[in-house]
Enzyme design. Structure first.
Site, mmCIF file in Angstrom:
data_model
loop_
_atom_site.group_PDB
_atom_site.id
_atom_site.type_symbol
_atom_site.label_atom_id
_atom_site.label_comp_id
_atom_site.label_asym_id
_atom_site.label_seq_id
_atom_site.Cartn_x
_atom_site.Cartn_y
_atom_site.Cartn_z
ATOM 1 N N GLU A 1 0.837 -1.209 0.000
ATOM 2 C CA GLU A 1 0.000 0.000 0.000
ATOM 3 C C GLU A 1 0.871 1.259 0.000
ATOM 4 O OE1 GLU A 1 -2.408 -1.253 3.507
ATOM 5 O OE2 GLU A 1 -4.126 -0.895 2.206
ATOM 6 N N GLU B 1 -3.819 -10.311 4.082
ATOM 7 C CA GLU B 1 -4.829 -9.847 5.045
ATOM 8 C C GLU B 1 -5.868 -10.921 5.334
ATOM 9 O OE1 GLU B 1 -3.375 -7.973 2.831
ATOM 10 O OE2 GLU B 1 -3.057 -5.967 3.622
HETATM 11 C C1 1HE Z 1 6.775 -8.656 12.127
HETATM 12 C C2 1HE Z 1 6.077 -8.520 10.903
HETATM 13 C C3 1HE Z 1 4.852 -7.814 10.924
HETATM 14 C C4 1HE Z 1 7.870 -9.643 10.526
HETATM 15 N N1 1HE Z 1 4.444 -7.312 12.103
HETATM 16 N N2 1HE Z 1 6.325 -8.147 13.254
HETATM 17 N N3 1HE Z 1 2.103 -8.672 7.161
HETATM 18 C C5 1HE Z 1 2.301 -9.990 7.119
HETATM 19 O O1 1HE Z 1 1.418 -10.799 7.331
HETATM 20 C C6 1HE Z 1 3.715 -10.424 6.864
HETATM 21 C C7 1HE Z 1 4.291 -11.090 8.078
HETATM 22 N N4 1HE Z 1 5.743 -11.324 7.933
HETATM 23 C C8 1HE Z 1 6.221 -12.365 7.197
HETATM 24 O O2 1HE Z 1 5.512 -13.090 6.532
HETATM 25 C C9 1HE Z 1 7.707 -12.554 7.256
HETATM 26 O O3 1HE Z 1 8.202 -11.919 8.431
HETATM 27 C C10 1HE Z 1 8.480 -11.998 6.027
HETATM 28 C C11 1HE Z 1 8.201 -12.878 4.818
HETATM 29 C C12 1HE Z 1 8.107 -10.543 5.726
HETATM 30 C C13 1HE Z 1 10.001 -12.032 6.319
HETATM 31 O O4 1HE Z 1 10.388 -13.321 6.736
HETATM 32 P P1 1HE Z 1 11.777 -13.523 7.483
HETATM 33 O O5 1HE Z 1 11.997 -15.002 7.665
HETATM 34 O O6 1HE Z 1 12.832 -12.756 6.796
HETATM 35 O O7 1HE Z 1 11.601 -12.805 8.949
HETATM 36 P P2 1HE Z 1 10.824 -13.324 10.247
HETATM 37 O O8 1HE Z 1 11.721 -14.248 11.013
HETATM 38 O O9 1HE Z 1 9.473 -13.854 9.907
HETATM 39 O O10 1HE Z 1 10.601 -11.975 11.043
HETATM 40 C C14 1HE Z 1 11.661 -11.323 11.706
HETATM 41 C C15 1HE Z 1 11.049 -10.535 12.849
HETATM 42 O O11 1HE Z 1 10.164 -9.546 12.311
HETATM 43 C C16 1HE Z 1 10.193 -11.404 13.763
HETATM 44 O O12 1HE Z 1 10.259 -10.831 15.043
HETATM 45 P P3 1HE Z 1 11.193 -11.505 16.198
HETATM 46 O O13 1HE Z 1 11.009 -10.632 17.376
HETATM 47 O O14 1HE Z 1 10.702 -12.913 16.364
HETATM 48 O O15 1HE Z 1 12.596 -11.461 15.637
HETATM 49 C C17 1HE Z 1 8.800 -11.200 13.215
HETATM 50 O O16 1HE Z 1 7.783 -11.430 14.171
HETATM 51 C C18 1HE Z 1 8.862 -9.729 12.861
HETATM 52 N N5 1HE Z 1 7.883 -9.364 11.857
HETATM 53 N N6 1HE Z 1 6.778 -9.149 9.950
HETATM 54 C C19 1HE Z 1 5.148 -7.480 13.234
HETATM 55 N N7 1HE Z 1 4.143 -7.594 9.825
HETATM 56 C C20 1HE Z 1 -2.998 -0.776 7.157
HETATM 57 S S1 1HE Z 1 -3.565 -2.332 7.020
HETATM 58 C C21 1HE Z 1 -2.306 -3.282 6.309
HETATM 59 C C22 1HE Z 1 -2.542 -4.712 6.595
HETATM 60 C C23 1HE Z 1 -1.302 -5.511 6.417
HETATM 61 O O17 1HE Z 1 -0.229 -5.013 6.204
HETATM 62 S S2 1HE Z 1 -1.507 -7.200 6.533
HETATM 63 C C24 1HE Z 1 0.073 -7.847 6.236
HETATM 64 C C25 1HE Z 1 0.848 -8.053 7.503
#
Ligand code: 1HE
Length: 272
Positions: free
Chosen positions: A126, A146
């Site tokens: 977005e 989402e």
């Molecule tokens: C996060 C987020 C997040 C990572 N919010 N903390 N977005 C999503 O559903 C995408 C969610 N994220 C993923 O699918 C993956 O993290 C990725 C593919 C982007 C990257 O994977 P990777 O293996 O490189 O990283 P990771 O090990 O999954 O994440 C590293 C850290 O970032 C980890 O935290 P940690 O404390 O355990 O190290 C994750 O929890 C954190 N992290 N993504 C919070 N999104 C205005 S409305 C919009 C609506 C949306 O955007 S919906 C989509 C949300």
């Protein structure tokens, strides 16, 4: 603007930003980096308000902006850890904050180039969609997860993304959770330019520098008037186009640029 003012604001380019954002100046352009790689540049309240502050306080002599992400990904979208604390009224207010900030990008003063790599997901997509030009590295992939999270778009993705790739493709991304790779994204219109990994920022800067050499009034018309004409009925749109054309072409800047070309000082259009 006088030279003195331009010099002064050049010296003063140090916007107060949260640690999750870094900004620097490069001549006439500014480069904004999402700098939260440990959370994959997930967008929390602090970060989105920091983006707003950056664009609100952009010096008048900055003529284009590049937005990119630090680490392996452009952005993992909304910070999901903040979601659990919000009730419905707070969620509406949150979404409207994103709308305000992203509108400030799209309908701001200067063109903005997004450089996308790795995950360009949910709110990250977005954000990119609010920018005027999008460069993708081959590592880029796009998703709207989402549906699987039980939430919905909130950063005006429902408005901007169908205009880029059509409702049908947005529906596919949202219903199936499928990802599009960089090549697919380029074919469908998510990116304008596709480059090799590591080459995105240089390409984004090159484009921003080129855009910055356009006449400011023409850039204003392209950013603010063109999209409105495209959305209006053809009759009103035609009139608005004629009026905008008259305003632009009668400006001193246009006269000078046209004279430069006719007297062999202007750039030719060359095939790239
Ligand atoms: C996060 C987020 C997040 C990572 N919010 N903390 N977005 C999503 O559903 C995408 C969610 N994220 C993923 O699918 C993956 O993290 C990725 C593919 C982007 C990257 O994977 P990777 O293996 O490189 O990283 P990771 O090990 O999954 O994440 C590293 C850290 O970032 C980890 O935290 P940690 O404390 O355990 O190290 C994750 O929890 C954190 N992290 N993504 C919070 N999104 C205005 S409305 C919009 C609506 C949306 O955007 S919906 C989509 C949300």
């Amino acid at each position: 603007m006088s030279r003195g003012m331009a010099t002064r604001s050049k010296r003063q380019f140090a916007p107060r930003l949260p640690a999750s954002l870094t900004a620097k100046r490069r001549g006439d352009i500014a480069i904004l980096r999402l700098s939260r790689p440990q959370k994959r540049n997930a967008i929390d309240d602090t970060l989105v308000l920091g983006i707003e502050r950056f664009f609100r306080t952009l010096p008048m002599d900055i003529r284009a902006v590049v937005v990119h992400g630090q680490g392996e990904h452009f952005s993992a979208g909304l910070d999901l850890s903040e979601l659990t604390e919000r009730d419905a009224p707070a969620a509406v207010a949150h979404s409207q904050t994103w709308h305000r900030v992203f509108n400030q990008i799209q309908f701001g003063r200067v063109p903005v180039v997004a450089v996308m790599h790795g995950a360009v997901v949910g709110g990250g997509l977005e954000l990119a969609a609010a920018c005027h030009l999008r460069v993708a590295e081959r590592s880029a992939y796009y998703a709207l997860p989402e549906g699987s999270r039980g939430i919905f778009l909130g950063g005006a993705g429902s408005i901007r993304l169908p205009r880029l790739i059509g409702v049908s493709r947005v529906m596919e991304l949202m219903l199936t959770g499928r990802t599009y790779g960089a090549e697919e994204g380029q074919t469908y219109g998510l990116s304008h330019v596709l480059v090799d990994d590591g080459a995105g920022l240089a390409k984004g800067i090159e484009l921003a520098e080129r855009v910055a050499t356009n006449a400011p009034l023409s850039n204003f018309a392209i950013m603010h008037v063109l999209p409105r004409i495209a959305e209006s009925d053809p009759s009103s749109g035609s009139l608005t186009e004629s009026l905008m054309a008259a305003v632009a072409s009668s400006s001193g800047e246009a006269k000078r640029r046209l004279k430069d070309f006719l007297e062999k000082r202007g750039k030719k259009v060359v095939r790239e």
